[in-house]
Design a protein around this motif. Sequence first.
Motif, PDB file in Angstrom:
ATOM      1  N   ALA A 169      58.334 -14.089  22.331  1.00 21.42           N
ATOM      2  CA  ALA A 169      57.700 -15.237  22.937  1.00 21.42           C
ATOM      3  C   ALA A 169      58.244 -15.468  24.249  1.00 21.42           C
ATOM      4  O   ALA A 169      57.576 -15.535  25.299  1.00 21.42           O
ATOM      5  CB  ALA A 169      57.566 -16.499  22.077  1.00 21.42           C
ATOM      6  N   HIS A 170      59.557 -15.526  24.352  1.00 23.68           N
ATOM      7  CA  HIS A 170      60.315 -15.538  25.656  1.00 23.68           C
ATOM      8  C   HIS A 170      60.154 -14.519  26.498  1.00 23.68           C
ATOM      9  O   HIS A 170      59.925 -14.657  27.756  1.00 23.68           O
ATOM     10  CB  HIS A 170      61.638 -15.746  25.248  1.00 23.68           C
ATOM     11  CG  HIS A 170      62.614 -15.662  26.541  1.00 23.68           C
ATOM     12  ND1 HIS A 170      63.246 -14.516  27.082  1.00 23.68           N
ATOM     13  CD2 HIS A 170      63.180 -16.910  27.285  1.00 23.68           C
ATOM     14  CE1 HIS A 170      63.992 -14.940  28.038  1.00 23.68           C
ATOM     15  NE2 HIS A 170      63.854 -16.044  28.370  1.00 23.68           N
ATOM     16  N   GLU A 171      60.031 -13.292  26.017  1.00 23.86           N
ATOM     17  CA  GLU A 171      59.873 -12.043  26.936  1.00 23.86           C
ATOM     18  C   GLU A 171      58.352 -12.014  27.444  1.00 23.86           C
ATOM     19  O   GLU A 171      58.181 -11.723  28.489  1.00 23.86           O
ATOM     20  CB  GLU A 171      60.119 -10.847  26.033  1.00 23.86           C
ATOM     21  CG  GLU A 171      61.654 -10.638  25.597  1.00 23.86           C
ATOM     22  CD  GLU A 171      62.574 -10.591  27.012  1.00 23.86           C
ATOM     23  OE1 GLU A 171      62.402  -9.220  27.459  1.00 23.86           O
ATOM     24  OE2 GLU A 171      63.144 -11.668  27.309  1.00 23.86           O
ATOM     25  N   ARG A 172      57.362 -12.349  26.446  1.00 21.55           N
ATOM     26  CA  ARG A 172      56.200 -12.266  27.209  1.00 21.55           C
ATOM     27  C   ARG A 172      55.661 -13.265  28.174  1.00 21.55           C
ATOM     28  O   ARG A 172      55.035 -13.337  28.855  1.00 21.55           O
ATOM     29  CB  ARG A 172      55.159 -12.452  25.808  1.00 21.55           C
ATOM     30  CG  ARG A 172      55.106 -11.414  24.738  1.00 21.55           C
ATOM     31  CD  ARG A 172      54.970  -9.846  25.582  1.00 21.55           C
ATOM     32  NE  ARG A 172      53.765  -9.887  26.243  1.00 21.55           N
ATOM     33  CZ  ARG A 172      52.403  -9.495  25.827  1.00 21.55           C
ATOM     34  NH1 ARG A 172      52.568  -9.175  24.351  1.00 21.55           N
ATOM     35  NH2 ARG A 172      51.371  -9.401  26.447  1.00 21.55           N
ATOM     36  N   GLY A 173      56.666 -14.348  27.973  1.00 24.08           N
ATOM     37  CA  GLY A 173      56.404 -15.812  28.682  1.00 24.08           C
ATOM     38  C   GLY A 173      56.844 -15.349  30.133  1.00 24.08           C
ATOM     39  O   GLY A 173      56.495 -16.010  31.101  1.00 24.08           O
ATOM     40  N   ARG A 174      57.875 -14.338  30.342  1.00 25.15           N
ATOM     41  CA  ARG A 174      58.528 -14.074  31.475  1.00 25.15           C
ATOM     42  C   ARG A 174      57.662 -12.854  32.195  1.00 25.15           C
ATOM     43  O   ARG A 174      58.227 -12.214  33.131  1.00 25.15           O
ATOM     44  CB  ARG A 174      59.828 -14.016  31.632  1.00 25.15           C
ATOM     45  CG  ARG A 174      60.455 -12.565  30.710  1.00 25.15           C
ATOM     46  CD  ARG A 174      62.019 -12.957  30.614  1.00 25.15           C
ATOM     47  NE  ARG A 174      62.609 -11.630  30.294  1.00 25.15           N
ATOM     48  CZ  ARG A 174      62.928 -10.415  30.792  1.00 25.15           C
ATOM     49  NH1 ARG A 174      62.912 -10.453  32.362  1.00 25.15           N
ATOM     50  NH2 ARG A 174      63.440  -9.558  30.293  1.00 25.15           N
ATOM     51  N   GLY A 175      56.625 -12.287  31.488  1.00 32.41           N
ATOM     52  CA  GLY A 175      55.878 -11.409  32.242  1.00 32.41           C
ATOM     53  C   GLY A 175      56.257  -9.929  31.610  1.00 32.41           C
ATOM     54  O   GLY A 175      55.484  -9.048  32.194  1.00 32.41           O
ATOM     55  N   VAL A 176      56.958  -9.938  30.575  1.00 33.72           N
ATOM     56  CA  VAL A 176      57.120  -8.461  29.955  1.00 33.72           C
ATOM     57  C   VAL A 176      55.980  -8.037  29.314  1.00 33.72           C
ATOM     58  O   VAL A 176      55.321  -8.650  28.420  1.00 33.72           O
ATOM     59  CB  VAL A 176      58.335  -8.303  29.122  1.00 33.72           C
ATOM     60  CG1 VAL A 176      58.664  -7.093  28.495  1.00 33.72           C
ATOM     61  CG2 VAL A 176      59.732  -8.877  29.834  1.00 33.72           C
ATOM     62  N   ALA A 177      55.409  -6.703  29.925  1.00 36.56           N
ATOM     63  CA  ALA A 177      54.321  -6.158  29.068  1.00 36.56           C
ATOM     64  C   ALA A 177      54.531  -5.893  27.668  1.00 36.56           C
ATOM     65  O   ALA A 177      55.658  -5.364  27.380  1.00 36.56           O
ATOM     66  CB  ALA A 177      53.792  -4.992  29.843  1.00 36.56           C
ATOM     67  N   ALA A 178      53.462  -5.769  27.109  1.00 38.02           N
ATOM     68  CA  ALA A 178      53.429  -5.190  25.370  1.00 38.02           C
ATOM     69  C   ALA A 178      54.259  -4.067  25.347  1.00 38.02           C
ATOM     70  O   ALA A 178      55.225  -3.825  24.511  1.00 38.02           O
ATOM     71  CB  ALA A 178      52.131  -5.361  24.887  1.00 38.02           C
ATOM     72  N   ARG A 179      53.898  -2.926  26.253  1.00 36.83           N
ATOM     73  CA  ARG A 179      54.555  -1.651  25.877  1.00 36.83           C
ATOM     74  C   ARG A 179      56.182  -1.814  26.445  1.00 36.83           C
ATOM     75  O   ARG A 179      56.973  -1.291  25.464  1.00 36.83           O
ATOM     76  CB  ARG A 179      53.994  -0.820  27.006  1.00 36.83           C
ATOM     77  CG  ARG A 179      54.691   0.614  26.881  1.00 36.83           C
ATOM     78  CD  ARG A 179      53.950   1.579  28.158  1.00 36.83           C
ATOM     79  NE  ARG A 179      52.639   1.625  28.211  1.00 36.83           N
ATOM     80  CZ  ARG A 179      52.133   2.619  27.248  1.00 36.83           C
ATOM     81  NH1 ARG A 179      52.743   3.614  26.751  1.00 36.83           N
ATOM     82  NH2 ARG A 179      51.009   2.725  27.436  1.00 36.83           N
ATOM     83  N   SER A 180      56.676  -2.594  27.277  1.00 35.60           N
ATOM     84  CA  SER A 180      57.909  -2.730  27.600  1.00 35.60           C
ATOM     85  C   SER A 180      58.646  -3.479  26.400  1.00 35.60           C
ATOM     86  O   SER A 180      59.588  -3.017  26.159  1.00 35.60           O
ATOM     87  CB  SER A 180      58.120  -3.447  28.967  1.00 35.60           C
ATOM     88  OG  SER A 180      57.513  -2.536  30.058  1.00 35.60           O
ATOM     89  N   LEU A 181      57.873  -4.314  25.968  1.00 42.37           N
ATOM     90  CA  LEU A 181      58.694  -5.191  24.920  1.00 42.37           C
ATOM     91  C   LEU A 181      58.692  -4.524  23.591  1.00 42.37           C
ATOM     92  O   LEU A 181      59.598  -4.535  22.901  1.00 42.37           O
ATOM     93  CB  LEU A 181      57.648  -6.525  24.433  1.00 42.37           C
ATOM     94  CG  LEU A 181      58.167  -7.426  23.569  1.00 42.37           C
ATOM     95  CD1 LEU A 181      59.402  -7.915  23.756  1.00 42.37           C
ATOM     96  CD2 LEU A 181      57.414  -8.507  23.269  1.00 42.37           C
TER      97      LEU A 181
END
Length: 307
Positions: free
Chosen positions: A71-83
């Motif tokens: 959730a933290h990663e998505r919150g800072r704009g990390v795309a699904a592919r990168s995550l």
Amino acid sequence: MSLSISPAARDALQSWLEHEKALNGAASNTLKAYRIDVLGFLAFLSGHFGASTGLAPLARLSVTDMRAWMAHERGRGVAARSLARSLSAVKSFCRWLGEREGFEPTAVLSTRAPKFQKKLPRPLAEDAARAMIDTVELQAQKGWVAARDAAVLTLLYGCGLRISEALGLTGADAPLPDVLRIRGKGGKERLVPVLPAAREAVDRYTALCPHDLPADAPLFRGTRGGPLNPRLISGVMEAARMQLGLPATATPHAMRHSFATHLLGAGGDLRAIQELLGHASLSTTQAYTAVDTARLMEVYDKAHPKA
């Protein structure tokens, strides 16, 4: 970031990276990406737990902790592919650490990657691939450079090589044999049949090249005699695609995609194409099935009589 990570965790990360390089043959760019991904994960845990992250907390990670990180990663704009890529690196690291330290990282390994739309390869049409090779050969002012560029592209399209594999050939590989032994990603070796057109293109280049091509040195050279930079091939292809009116996706890697897609379209076996490309997983090669299906549907839509 590294200041919040304990020396023990940092040492473990370095040991894992060395393990990946030695045992799995991970490339330097892959190791760099792994380091960034796992460091980011460890830094998050430090803030999440409110203390410098040693190894002990990694053995106690819960599903809730993993969800909080994602959730933290998505919150800072990390795309699904990168995550998904980061999660894969974290899983690999924690699996290795668990085996070494004697714990089972169940919560980490059971975490599902976010769904994302896989990008399909963008191959060139058969006539466009041939036109690309012809146009590139006409661009260079020096004959040997024209022959070099045409030879490299012929290897990409005719043998399905990656640009790094083509430029990794040495003088010992010329003249090209009937079958090339290629060392690809992860140090994995594969055998690639050589078409007469590829052998002839390389023969023409070596006959015209003004530089010595000893067995232990790169086969393809820059104008000053050093190893050929892959950016030069990208540059000549960019100029050629502008002349031909091709999209920006017409890159060196697209020539490899075209090799696979055109083989599949001609009835090639998916497993055999997987071996020729050096894909570790059949699922990677199966992307070309979707490409070919999409092409057939496009033809069908244009040709089918509409009511």
